[in-house]
Design a protein around this motif. Structure first.
Motif, PDB file in Angstrom:
ATOM      1  N   PHE A 159      42.256  13.854  32.937  1.00  0.00           N
ATOM      2  CA  PHE A 159      41.257  14.791  33.452  1.00  0.00           C
ATOM      3  C   PHE A 159      41.913  16.111  33.854  1.00  0.00           C
ATOM      4  O   PHE A 159      41.413  17.190  33.524  1.00  0.00           O
ATOM      5  CB  PHE A 159      40.525  14.174  34.646  1.00  0.00           C
ATOM      6  N   VAL A 160      43.022  16.035  34.537  1.00  0.00           N
ATOM      7  CA  VAL A 160      43.739  17.255  34.942  1.00  0.00           C
ATOM      8  C   VAL A 160      44.202  18.019  33.714  1.00  0.00           C
ATOM      9  O   VAL A 160      44.088  19.252  33.651  1.00  0.00           O
ATOM     10  CB  VAL A 160      44.925  16.899  35.874  1.00  0.00           C
ATOM     11  N   TYR A 161      44.721  17.306  32.709  1.00  0.00           N
ATOM     12  CA  TYR A 161      45.146  17.951  31.472  1.00  0.00           C
ATOM     13  C   TYR A 161      43.967  18.637  30.787  1.00  0.00           C
ATOM     14  O   TYR A 161      44.083  19.777  30.334  1.00  0.00           O
ATOM     15  CB  TYR A 161      45.775  16.918  30.535  1.00  0.00           C
ATOM     16  N   PHE A 162      42.821  17.955  30.719  1.00  0.00           N
ATOM     17  CA  PHE A 162      41.627  18.522  30.094  1.00  0.00           C
ATOM     18  C   PHE A 162      41.164  19.775  30.824  1.00  0.00           C
ATOM     19  O   PHE A 162      40.850  20.793  30.205  1.00  0.00           O
ATOM     20  CB  PHE A 162      40.512  17.474  30.060  1.00  0.00           C
ATOM     21  N   VAL A 163      41.113  19.719  32.148  1.00  0.00           N
ATOM     22  CA  VAL A 163      40.697  20.882  32.936  1.00  0.00           C
ATOM     23  C   VAL A 163      41.683  22.033  32.740  1.00  0.00           C
ATOM     24  O   VAL A 163      41.292  23.190  32.575  1.00  0.00           O
ATOM     25  CB  VAL A 163      40.548  20.505  34.422  1.00  0.00           C
ATOM     26  N   TRP A 164      42.970  21.734  32.751  1.00  0.00           N
ATOM     27  CA  TRP A 164      43.994  22.766  32.557  1.00  0.00           C
ATOM     28  C   TRP A 164      43.835  23.441  31.194  1.00  0.00           C
ATOM     29  O   TRP A 164      43.891  24.676  31.093  1.00  0.00           O
ATOM     30  CB  TRP A 164      45.386  22.151  32.675  1.00  0.00           C
ATOM     31  N   GLN A 165      43.625  22.665  30.144  1.00  0.00           N
ATOM     32  CA  GLN A 165      43.452  23.231  28.807  1.00  0.00           C
ATOM     33  C   GLN A 165      42.173  24.072  28.723  1.00  0.00           C
ATOM     34  O   GLN A 165      42.180  25.137  28.102  1.00  0.00           O
ATOM     35  CB  GLN A 165      43.415  22.104  27.761  1.00  0.00           C
ATOM     36  N   THR A 166      41.122  23.611  29.353  1.00  0.00           N
ATOM     37  CA  THR A 166      39.876  24.374  29.336  1.00  0.00           C
ATOM     38  C   THR A 166      40.057  25.717  30.036  1.00  0.00           C
ATOM     39  O   THR A 166      39.619  26.756  29.530  1.00  0.00           O
ATOM     40  CB  THR A 166      38.749  23.570  30.019  1.00  0.00           C
TER      41      THR A 166
ATOM     42  N   THR B 190      42.883  27.340  30.534  1.00  0.00           N
ATOM     43  CA  THR B 190      43.838  28.162  29.800  1.00  0.00           C
ATOM     44  C   THR B 190      43.237  28.736  28.519  1.00  0.00           C
ATOM     45  O   THR B 190      43.463  29.908  28.198  1.00  0.00           O
ATOM     46  CB  THR B 190      45.086  27.333  29.453  1.00  0.00           C
ATOM     47  N   ASN B 191      42.470  27.926  27.794  1.00  0.00           N
ATOM     48  CA  ASN B 191      42.002  28.356  26.475  1.00  0.00           C
ATOM     49  C   ASN B 191      40.652  29.067  26.492  1.00  0.00           C
ATOM     50  O   ASN B 191      40.382  29.867  25.597  1.00  0.00           O
ATOM     51  CB  ASN B 191      41.908  27.148  25.536  1.00  0.00           C
ATOM     52  N   LYS B 192      39.802  28.769  27.459  1.00  0.00           N
ATOM     53  CA  LYS B 192      38.458  29.356  27.437  1.00  0.00           C
ATOM     54  C   LYS B 192      38.208  30.323  28.578  1.00  0.00           C
ATOM     55  O   LYS B 192      37.681  31.410  28.377  1.00  0.00           O
ATOM     56  CB  LYS B 192      37.409  28.240  27.478  1.00  0.00           C
ATOM     57  N   ILE B 193      38.563  29.935  29.779  1.00  0.00           N
ATOM     58  CA  ILE B 193      38.188  30.735  30.945  1.00  0.00           C
ATOM     59  C   ILE B 193      39.093  31.954  31.110  1.00  0.00           C
ATOM     60  O   ILE B 193      38.603  33.057  31.359  1.00  0.00           O
ATOM     61  CB  ILE B 193      38.173  29.856  32.211  1.00  0.00           C
TER      62      ILE B 193
ATOM     63  N   PRO C 231      40.850  33.786  28.854  1.00  0.00           N
ATOM     64  CA  PRO C 231      40.515  34.908  27.959  1.00  0.00           C
ATOM     65  C   PRO C 231      39.205  35.593  28.337  1.00  0.00           C
ATOM     66  O   PRO C 231      39.099  36.817  28.243  1.00  0.00           O
ATOM     67  CB  PRO C 231      40.416  34.246  26.578  1.00  0.00           C
ATOM     68  N   ALA C 232      38.227  34.806  28.772  1.00  0.00           N
ATOM     69  CA  ALA C 232      36.950  35.412  29.174  1.00  0.00           C
ATOM     70  C   ALA C 232      37.130  36.285  30.406  1.00  0.00           C
ATOM     71  O   ALA C 232      36.545  37.366  30.507  1.00  0.00           O
ATOM     72  CB  ALA C 232      35.911  34.324  29.437  1.00  0.00           C
ATOM     73  N   VAL C 233      37.949  35.840  31.348  1.00  0.00           N
ATOM     74  CA  VAL C 233      38.207  36.629  32.552  1.00  0.00           C
ATOM     75  C   VAL C 233      38.935  37.923  32.192  1.00  0.00           C
ATOM     76  O   VAL C 233      38.616  38.989  32.727  1.00  0.00           O
ATOM     77  CB  VAL C 233      38.997  35.804  33.587  1.00  0.00           C
ATOM     78  N   GLN C 234      39.889  37.853  31.292  1.00  0.00           N
ATOM     79  CA  GLN C 234      40.602  39.059  30.866  1.00  0.00           C
ATOM     80  C   GLN C 234      39.643  40.049  30.209  1.00  0.00           C
ATOM     81  O   GLN C 234      39.711  41.254  30.451  1.00  0.00           O
ATOM     82  CB  GLN C 234      41.734  38.700  29.896  1.00  0.00           C
ATOM     83  N   GLU C 235      38.739  39.528  29.381  1.00  0.00           N
ATOM     84  CA  GLU C 235      37.757  40.397  28.740  1.00  0.00           C
ATOM     85  C   GLU C 235      36.835  41.033  29.777  1.00  0.00           C
ATOM     86  O   GLU C 235      36.499  42.214  29.684  1.00  0.00           O
ATOM     87  CB  GLU C 235      36.934  39.579  27.745  1.00  0.00           C
ATOM     88  N   MET C 236      36.456  40.267  30.787  1.00  0.00           N
ATOM     89  CA  MET C 236      35.610  40.804  31.852  1.00  0.00           C
ATOM     90  C   MET C 236      36.340  41.866  32.659  1.00  0.00           C
ATOM     91  O   MET C 236      35.731  42.859  33.066  1.00  0.00           O
ATOM     92  CB  MET C 236      35.141  39.675  32.772  1.00  0.00           C
ATOM     93  N   LYS C 237      37.636  41.688  32.874  1.00  0.00           N
ATOM     94  CA  LYS C 237      38.414  42.696  33.596  1.00  0.00           C
ATOM     95  C   LYS C 237      38.403  44.012  32.836  1.00  0.00           C
ATOM     96  O   LYS C 237      38.241  45.083  33.426  1.00  0.00           O
ATOM     97  CB  LYS C 237      39.849  42.218  33.806  1.00  0.00           C
TER      98      LYS C 237
END
Length: 84
Positions: free
Chosen positions: A23-30, A32-35, A37-43
């Protein structure tokens, strides 16, 4: 493999730790890979919007100064006309 068999072989705490690790690995990957980049784009978008807001603010200040100047000139012209 059956979960019941795994629990009987390794024990409930060991299976739960492995599940929690996944579960921790899944959350970490999510994150890192999805949130991220979206935050960087929002910045980047926020920076652009902030720059546009500053430009609009400067334009409004210039426009207000022009309006004030026109009103002063009109007032001076009106006062000259009334003195005649």
């Amino acid at each position: 493999m059956d979960i019941v068999q795994l629990v009987s072989d390794f024990g409930f705490p060991v299976i739960m730790v492995v599940g929690l690790g996944y579960f921790v690995y899944f959350v970490w990957q999510t994150i890192t890979n999805k949130i991220d980049p979206a935050v960087q784009e929002m910045k980047i978008t926020i920076i652009r919007l902030t720059d546009q807001l500053r430009l609009l603010d400067q334009d409004m200040i210039r426009l207000q100064q022009k309006v004030n100047t026109v009103l002063e000139l009109k007032e001076k012209d009106d006062s000259k006309k009334t003195k005649k």
